[in-house]
Design a protein around this motif. Structure first.
Motif, PDB file in Angstrom:
ATOM      1  N   GLU A 246      -4.297   6.651   8.422  1.00  0.00           N
ATOM      2  CA  GLU A 246      -4.020   5.928   9.702  1.00  0.00           C
ATOM      3  C   GLU A 246      -5.096   4.738   9.559  1.00  0.00           C
ATOM      4  OE1 GLU A 246      -2.421   4.109  13.120  1.00  0.00           O
ATOM      5  OE2 GLU A 246      -1.762   5.591  11.823  1.00  0.00           O
ATOM      6  N   TRP A 247      -6.322   4.858   9.303  1.00  0.00           N
ATOM      7  CA  TRP A 247      -7.308   3.693   8.980  1.00  0.00           C
ATOM      8  C   TRP A 247      -6.843   2.956   7.869  1.00  0.00           C
ATOM      9  CZ3 TRP A 247     -10.608   1.209   5.779  1.00  0.00           C
ATOM     10  CH2 TRP A 247     -11.732   0.828   6.128  1.00  0.00           C
ATOM     11  N   GLN A 248      -6.235   3.392   7.014  1.00  0.00           N
ATOM     12  CA  GLN A 248      -5.891   2.704   5.587  1.00  0.00           C
ATOM     13  C   GLN A 248      -4.693   2.045   6.201  1.00  0.00           C
ATOM     14  OE1 GLN A 248      -7.850   2.879   3.049  1.00  0.00           O
ATOM     15  NE2 GLN A 248      -6.609   2.007   1.461  1.00  0.00           N
ATOM     16  N   ARG A 249      -3.897   2.356   6.985  1.00  0.00           N
ATOM     17  CA  ARG A 249      -2.701   1.600   7.381  1.00  0.00           C
ATOM     18  C   ARG A 249      -3.127   0.260   8.259  1.00  0.00           C
ATOM     19  NH1 ARG A 249       0.029   6.528   7.425  1.00  0.00           N
ATOM     20  NH2 ARG A 249      -0.383   6.798   9.604  1.00  0.00           N
ATOM     21  N   ASN A 250      -4.168   0.580   9.189  1.00  0.00           N
ATOM     22  CA  ASN A 250      -4.521  -0.464   9.930  1.00  0.00           C
ATOM     23  C   ASN A 250      -5.360  -1.384   9.219  1.00  0.00           C
ATOM     24  OD1 ASN A 250      -3.616   0.379  12.341  1.00  0.00           O
ATOM     25  ND2 ASN A 250      -5.233   1.904  12.597  1.00  0.00           N
TER      26      ASN A 250
ATOM     27  N   HIS B 160       1.056  -1.133  -0.099  1.00  0.00           N
ATOM     28  CA  HIS B 160      -0.062   0.094  -0.080  1.00  0.00           C
ATOM     29  C   HIS B 160       0.926   1.223   0.050  1.00  0.00           C
ATOM     30  CE1 HIS B 160       0.980   0.977   4.361  1.00  0.00           C
ATOM     31  NE2 HIS B 160       0.973  -0.274   4.400  1.00  0.00           N
ATOM     32  N   LEU B 161       0.310   2.338  -0.210  1.00  0.00           N
ATOM     33  CA  LEU B 161       1.061   3.653  -0.124  1.00  0.00           C
ATOM     34  C   LEU B 161       0.257   4.659   0.953  1.00  0.00           C
ATOM     35  CD1 LEU B 161       1.398   4.758  -3.673  1.00  0.00           C
ATOM     36  CD2 LEU B 161       3.308   3.778  -2.187  1.00  0.00           C
ATOM     37  N   ALA B 162      -0.335   3.846   1.941  1.00  0.00           N
ATOM     38  CA  ALA B 162      -0.706   4.973   3.131  1.00  0.00           C
ATOM     39  C   ALA B 162       0.566   5.047   4.074  1.00  0.00           C
ATOM     40  CB  ALA B 162      -1.893   4.092   3.990  1.00  0.00           C
TER      41      ALA B 162
ATOM     42  N   SER C 130      -6.951  -5.501  22.939  1.00  0.00           N
ATOM     43  CA  SER C 130      -5.676  -5.027  23.308  1.00  0.00           C
ATOM     44  C   SER C 130      -4.674  -4.765  22.377  1.00  0.00           C
ATOM     45  CB  SER C 130      -5.557  -5.645  24.794  1.00  0.00           C
ATOM     46  OG  SER C 130      -4.910  -6.909  24.358  1.00  0.00           O
ATOM     47  N   THR C 131      -4.947  -5.316  21.309  1.00  0.00           N
ATOM     48  CA  THR C 131      -3.992  -5.508  20.331  1.00  0.00           C
ATOM     49  C   THR C 131      -4.230  -4.373  19.398  1.00  0.00           C
ATOM     50  OG1 THR C 131      -5.055  -6.831  18.884  1.00  0.00           O
ATOM     51  CG2 THR C 131      -3.403  -8.050  20.425  1.00  0.00           C
ATOM     52  N   VAL C 132      -3.309  -3.779  18.637  1.00  0.00           N
ATOM     53  CA  VAL C 132      -3.634  -2.861  17.510  1.00  0.00           C
ATOM     54  C   VAL C 132      -4.431  -3.215  16.488  1.00  0.00           C
ATOM     55  CG1 VAL C 132      -2.425  -1.338  15.664  1.00  0.00           C
ATOM     56  CG2 VAL C 132      -1.409  -1.982  17.744  1.00  0.00           C
ATOM     57  N   ILE C 133      -4.317  -4.270  16.014  1.00  0.00           N
ATOM     58  CA  ILE C 133      -5.506  -4.695  14.880  1.00  0.00           C
ATOM     59  C   ILE C 133      -6.900  -5.098  15.769  1.00  0.00           C
ATOM     60  CG2 ILE C 133      -6.074  -6.576  13.458  1.00  0.00           C
ATOM     61  CD1 ILE C 133      -3.198  -7.221  13.044  1.00  0.00           C
TER      62      ILE C 133
ATOM     63  N   LEU D 268       0.458   7.116  -9.939  1.00  0.00           N
ATOM     64  CA  LEU D 268       0.300   6.743  -8.545  1.00  0.00           C
ATOM     65  C   LEU D 268      -1.027   5.950  -8.196  1.00  0.00           C
ATOM     66  CD1 LEU D 268       1.085  10.242  -6.728  1.00  0.00           C
ATOM     67  CD2 LEU D 268       2.474   8.001  -6.657  1.00  0.00           C
ATOM     68  N   ALA D 269      -2.174   6.235  -9.179  1.00  0.00           N
ATOM     69  CA  ALA D 269      -3.470   5.482  -8.719  1.00  0.00           C
ATOM     70  C   ALA D 269      -3.040   4.208  -9.336  1.00  0.00           C
ATOM     71  CB  ALA D 269      -4.633   6.058  -9.426  1.00  0.00           C
ATOM     72  N   ALA D 270      -2.355   3.880 -10.390  1.00  0.00           N
ATOM     73  CA  ALA D 270      -1.794   2.753 -11.004  1.00  0.00           C
ATOM     74  C   ALA D 270      -0.925   1.884 -10.125  1.00  0.00           C
ATOM     75  CB  ALA D 270      -1.090   3.005 -12.366  1.00  0.00           C
ATOM     76  N   ILE D 271      -0.238   2.490  -9.402  1.00  0.00           N
ATOM     77  CA  ILE D 271       0.457   1.657  -8.217  1.00  0.00           C
ATOM     78  C   ILE D 271      -0.557   1.193  -7.012  1.00  0.00           C
ATOM     79  CG2 ILE D 271       2.273   1.865  -6.606  1.00  0.00           C
ATOM     80  CD1 ILE D 271       3.675   3.871  -8.304  1.00  0.00           C
ATOM     81  N   ASP D 272      -1.289   2.325  -6.601  1.00  0.00           N
ATOM     82  CA  ASP D 272      -2.301   1.752  -5.542  1.00  0.00           C
ATOM     83  C   ASP D 272      -3.333   2.618  -5.732  1.00  0.00           C
ATOM     84  OD1 ASP D 272      -3.443   0.939  -3.100  1.00  0.00           O
ATOM     85  OD2 ASP D 272      -2.250   2.200  -1.866  1.00  0.00           O
ATOM     86  N   PRO D 273      -4.633   1.871  -6.004  1.00  0.00           N
ATOM     87  CA  PRO D 273      -5.657   2.623  -6.239  1.00  0.00           C
ATOM     88  C   PRO D 273      -6.243   3.605  -4.906  1.00  0.00           C
ATOM     89  CG  PRO D 273      -5.827   0.559  -7.072  1.00  0.00           C
ATOM     90  CD  PRO D 273      -4.695   0.635  -6.379  1.00  0.00           C
ATOM     91  N   GLY D 274      -5.909   2.901  -3.704  1.00  0.00           N
ATOM     92  CA  GLY D 274      -6.482   3.591  -2.615  1.00  0.00           C
ATOM     93  C   GLY D 274      -5.350   4.556  -2.010  1.00  0.00           C
TER      94      GLY D 274
END
Length: 1006
Positions: free
Chosen positions: A816-820, A760-762, A844-847, A802-808
């Motif tokens: 931050e929501w995208q990275r999670n 991803h690119l987030a 209690s975990t990040v995920i 850039l969109a061709a590499i990662d549409p999102g």
């Protein structure tokens, strides 16, 4: 008579040889066998070495012999230090066990009786065995003195001298009338008090003070510093009690000068107790604060009630007159700290009230008396006083250097109100004096006296700006005569007159010394009441401003150059002209003012930008006396900046204001000249800047310049003449320009590498990939894409890569929501357990925490976010099955308890430990008060609390508010009556709302 100094002996050496070791061994054998000497009991508070001395006398041994027996290790004495008559000893556990055996007293009894018995565990030079360490000096050994001879004989049955640790009130033996005097280098001196009954009476008052006042001991230490400072001063002619007491207590044949130094604490003891009783009295503390009227004192004369009480208690009517002019010293420091701590009643500030700084403590007797043995039976005489401990020689030298700089500044300016940032003659005098003002209450007396003699107001409790302005007013009075407050100070300048009028309006609240200084220049109470403001005539002010504008125009030819910060001959012309331009643009400027300014400069406020007008005047000055030749790029002008500006005016000539065209025509730039310049720019051939010029060309002639402009205009001018300016078109800042394309390709390569590694690119904003700021670059691309979308422009073509590499790569939600989300996706791809309905992974975990928030806020998410969640198994049905959090809303529960408490008690000021129906209401309210201090505006919870009780968080201490509510509930309780009396006495110091609460409820009638 003062005791002689016995010769000192080295207790760390062999000190006795074989005979001593033989005697020591025999003593130990006798002790173990039971001993014929019997039990030797210690005195309460006795020094350990004094007890050993009495023990040695019981065994008919010398003290060194007993020390050798107690500390013997392999036939050698293990004692560190030198043995003096005023020494103390610390013993380790093995040596203490031997002493206990010799004295036939249990260690528990010895520990209770001897304060230094287990104070320190010394280390010897030999491994193992008993160890002793000898100490001496007022810094290493606690205050001690000789035991009363009569009491010691009665308790021990022998007339053997002893030494005890003594508190100040224990210096007097009231039964046998002895003062137990400490003398360094000796074992002390009991002084008979038969002819000084006032010392014994003072001891009884001292004991009552310690019993009744919690601060009695601290007040005595402050009082001791005060009387010690009086003792060091030259005695006044009125003082008769101290010389008489000094004579009645002096031993026979004792030198008067020596006794005056040694008996300082004895002679001043009755006065010290009397001063301590006044300082510890809450009544006189309140009286002192009330008389200060909230101002920090400058001299003790501002608190006449305190000085009168001290003079009365000490039976010295003349003392108040002498103390009124004091501006430093321990008594002034105590009064200064008292006023300051009442203004800021914090625990740390309260502790400073009873702190005696090292510069105010009485000098130790070991510094003042000779400690060597007297020659030929004479008493030791005072020797040269050593430098005060705690003050380095370098500090004294630095002070004298600063004092010399201050003296030079005072001679030049007649004051020391130096601005903090001033560095006269390269010395930071302003900072130096500012540092001294901050610590003036802790300064040694000689430093304060030196600065006070140079300039009495160097540490005034008001600002140095006020003091400098007062000096300016005083100089004005000396030069122009008396002020005229009733007529608005007509002889002063406007700023000085306004300052004087402000002082008159604030006259009742000024410091008493400020009022006295104003009275010196003719402003007393009556003059301040009759003062009128220093009004400036608007007409006179406008005429002055117009005069400066006319003068500026005469110097520069126009007013366009006047900016907001322009000051002309000390007058803020720029600020005034900016106000006139603002009024002109709002069409509220009077016609008379417009006409006056138009007569000075017709274009003082043009309808276009002032920068254009300034450039016009620059070009006009450059083109004066010349004919503009646009076909060669105005190269004949000496000012290249003016030439460039004229070229730009030719390019945009058709867009100019008609009056701008008229101004340009006045310097020769007409429509025909501008048109011919543009036509010549389009048709002129392009020549290489590197082409050599003909050798026959006269580079300095105008003809040569007109024929071949490329040879003389340099690299920029031929390109501009040959290549007309292209029209500007909307375009993105990156991706369309060929010179920026390599940088974009580099960033794109890093983006592809990051996506290949993470999927991803987030990228976080602070991320660097192989040293390249990829996070910052992607953040800027997102901002530009969103900016174009807000303006309704189509997306930049380069963003498609850039969109061709990662549409999102540029989501509508937080990255931050995208990275999670990608973390969760990688978690699932790796085959790890993932069941949101079963809370796997754990919250209690990040995920797990991200999954919990996603399920709870599923209906509020973007449709594309919901689509992404569906891809990993989180659907609307799964989110709706998510169990709600079992924890209730804390603020709702707390507000419910607060309302219940307020309905029961009528207020919201419970003690901090209050628990209401299982809820810690007191702690929660205290936390809300702390949060309210940090916020600029109240939160909704705090607003709700204010509706329940308007005084839930008062601007005064919450303890006062709780006491007020208790007084409302039980106004006849003795504690309530005492509290109300204290409020009545300190009425001027209360907050206006506190006064209103007390009067509206009828607790106090004013």
């Amino acid at each position: 008579m003062a005791p002689q100094h016995p010769p000192r002996a080295n207790a760390a050496g062999t000190a006795g040889g074989g005979d001593e070791r033989t005697a020591a061994s025999s003593v130990l054998v006798t002790a173990v066998a039971g001993g014929a000497a019997g039990r030797v009991a210690p005195l309460r508070g006795e020094l350990t070495l004094s007890f050993l001395n009495r023990l040695a006398a019981r065994y008919h041994l010398g003290l060194r012999d007993l020390l050798a027996a107690v500390t013997e290790t392999d036939g050698r004495q293990n004692v560190a230090g030198m043995l003096y008559p005023d020494s103390e000893i610390h013993l380790n556990a093995q040596a203490r066990a031997r002493v206990s055996t010799l004295s036939r007293v249990t260690p528990q009894v010895l520990e209770r009786a001897l304060p230094a018995w287990t104070r320190e565990e010394p280390y010897g030079r030999y491994k193992g065995g008993p160890v002793g360490r000898l100490l001496r000096g007022e810094e290493a050994v606690a205050p001690w003195g000789p035991a009363c001879p009569a009491c010691c004989a009665a308790r021990t049955g022998r007339r053997v001298p002893a030494r005890r640790y003594l508190t100040p009130q224990e210096r007097v033996c009231a039964r046998h009338r002895y003062w137990l005097l400490f003398l360094p280098g000796t074992s002390g001196l009991p002084v008979p008090l038969g002819r000084s009954p006032e010392v014994t009476a003072a001891q009884r008052r001292h004991a009552r003070l310690l019993h009744r006042s919690p601060a009695g001991a601290q007040a005595f230490e402050v009082a001791r510093a005060i009387t010690g400072s009086w003792w060091d001063q030259r005695w006044a002619n009125e003082e008769q009690r101290w010389p008489a007491r000094l004579e009645t207590t002096r031993p026979q044949d004792a030198d008067l000068g020596w006794w005056k130094v040694a008996a300082r604490d004895l002679i001043t003891y009755p006065e010290t107790v009397a001063v301590a009783r006044v300082l510890a009295s809450s009544h006189w503390q309140q009286q002192t604060v009330t008389q200060a009227r909230g101002h920090l004192p400058y001299r003790l004369g501002e608190m006449p009630a305190l000085l009168a009480e001290l003079a009365c208690r000490l039976q010295r009517p003349w003392l108040a007159r002498h103390l009124a002019t004091v501006t430093h010293g321990p008594l002034f420091t105590w009064a200064h700290s008292l006023v300051r701590t009442r203004a800021a009643p914090a625990p740390a500030a309260q502790r400073t009230l009873w702190k005696v700084h090292s510069s105010h403590r009485p000098r130790p007797l070991s510094d003042l008396l000779a400690q060597g043995p007297a020659a030929d039976g004479e008493r030791p005489a005072p020797h040269v006083i050593k430098r005060l401990r705690g003050h380095s020689l370098q500090a004294e030298q630095a002070f004298h250097k600063g004092l010399g700089q201050a003296h030079a500044y005072h001679q030049e300016h007649d004051h020391l109100a130096v601005p903090k940032e001033d560095v006269p003659h390269g010395y930071p005098l302003g900072q130096w004096i500012a540092n001294l003002r901050t610590s003036h209450t802790r300064m040694p007396t000689h430093r304060s006296a030196a600065l006070h003699a140079l300039y009495p107001w160097w540490n005034a409790p008001w600002s140095t700006v006020w003091q400098r302005t007062w000096h300016q007013a005083r100089d004005h009075v000396q030069a122009h005569g008396p002020l005229q407050p009733a007529h608005g100070f007509p002889t002063t300048s406007y700023s000085l007159g306004e300052w004087l009028y402000v002082q008159c309006t604030r006259y009742p609240g000024l410091h008493p010394e400020q009022q006295r200084l104003l009275a010196e220049i003719g402003i007393d109470t009556a003059a301040a009441a009759a003062a009128r403001p220093r009004r400036r005539s608007m007409k006179a002010g406008a005429e002055e401003a117009l005069a400066h504008a006319h003068s500026y125009t005469a110097e520069h030819g126009h007013l366009a150059q006047v900016g907001v910060t322009t000051v002309h001959h000390g007058y803020p012309l720029g600020r005034w002209l900016a106000g006139q331009r603002s009024k002109q643009q709002r069409r509220v400027l009077s016609p008379e003012r417009q006409q006056a300014l138009h007569a000075i400069d017709p274009w003082w406020c043009p309808p276009w930008n002032l920068r254009w007008q300034r450039n016009y005047h620059r070009a006009r000055d450059a083109a004066a006396g010349r004919i503009l030749q646009a076909e060669n790029g105005f190269d004949d002008l000496a000012d290249s900046g003016a030439a460039d500006w004229l070229w730009r005016q030719c390019a945009t000539y058709d867009e100019l204001h008609p009056e701008q065209r008229q101004l340009l025509a006045g310097i020769g730039l007409t429509a025909e000249v501008a048109r011919s310049a543009r036509e010549h720019a389009r048709t002129a051939p392009t020549r290489s800047a590197a082409a050599p010029a003909p050798e026959t060309e006269d580079k300095t002639s105008q003809a040569g310049k007109g024929t071949d402009s490329a040879a003389s205009t340099g690299r920029r001018r031929p390109r501009r003449a040959a290549e007309p300016k292209r029209p500007r078109e909307p375009r993105s800042r990156l991706g369309h320009r060929l010179d920026l394309r390599p940088g974009f390709d580099t960033a794109l390569a890093h983006a592809r590498a990051w996506h290949a590694e993470h999927g991803h690119l987030a990228v976080p904003r602070d991320t660097r990939h192989d040293g390249y700021p990829l996070g910052m670059w992607l953040s800027s691309q997102r901002n530009r894409a969103k900016d174009r979308a807000r303006r309704g422009l189509p997306p930049s073509p380069h963003l498609a890569e850039l969109a061709a590499i990662d549409p999102g790569w540029n989501p509508s939600w937080n990255t931050e929501w995208q990275r999670n989300y990608h973390r969760a996706l990688h978690h699932i791809t790796a085959g790890e357990p993932f069941a949101p309905a079963a809370r796997i992974p754990a919250p209690s975990t990040v995920i797990g925490a991200w999954t919990t928030r996603a399920c709870l806020k599923y209906d509020q998410l973007h449709p594309d976010q919901q689509h992404l969640l569906n891809a990993i198994g989180i659907t609307a049905q799964t989110a709706h099955q998510w169990p709600p959090s079992p924890r209730p809303r804390p603020h709702a529960e707390a507000l419910h308890h607060a309302r219940t408490w307020a309905s029961e008690h009528g207020h919201l000021c419970p003690p901090i430990k209050t628990v209401h129906h299982g809820f810690p209401l007191g702690q929660w309210l205290n936390r809300q008060r702390e949060l309210a201090k940090k916020r600029s505006s109240p939160s909704p919870t705090q607003q709700t609390l204010a509706t329940i009780d308007p005084w839930w968080n008062p601007p005064w201490p919450i303890l006062w508010q709780r006491t007020y509510h208790r007084a409302q509930a039980d106004p006849h309780h003795p504690a309530t009556r005492q509290w109300l009396q204290n409020q009545h006495r300190g009425w001027p110091l209360l907050h206006p709302d506190q006064q209103r609460l007390l009067t509206t409820t009828g607790l106090i009638s004013i």
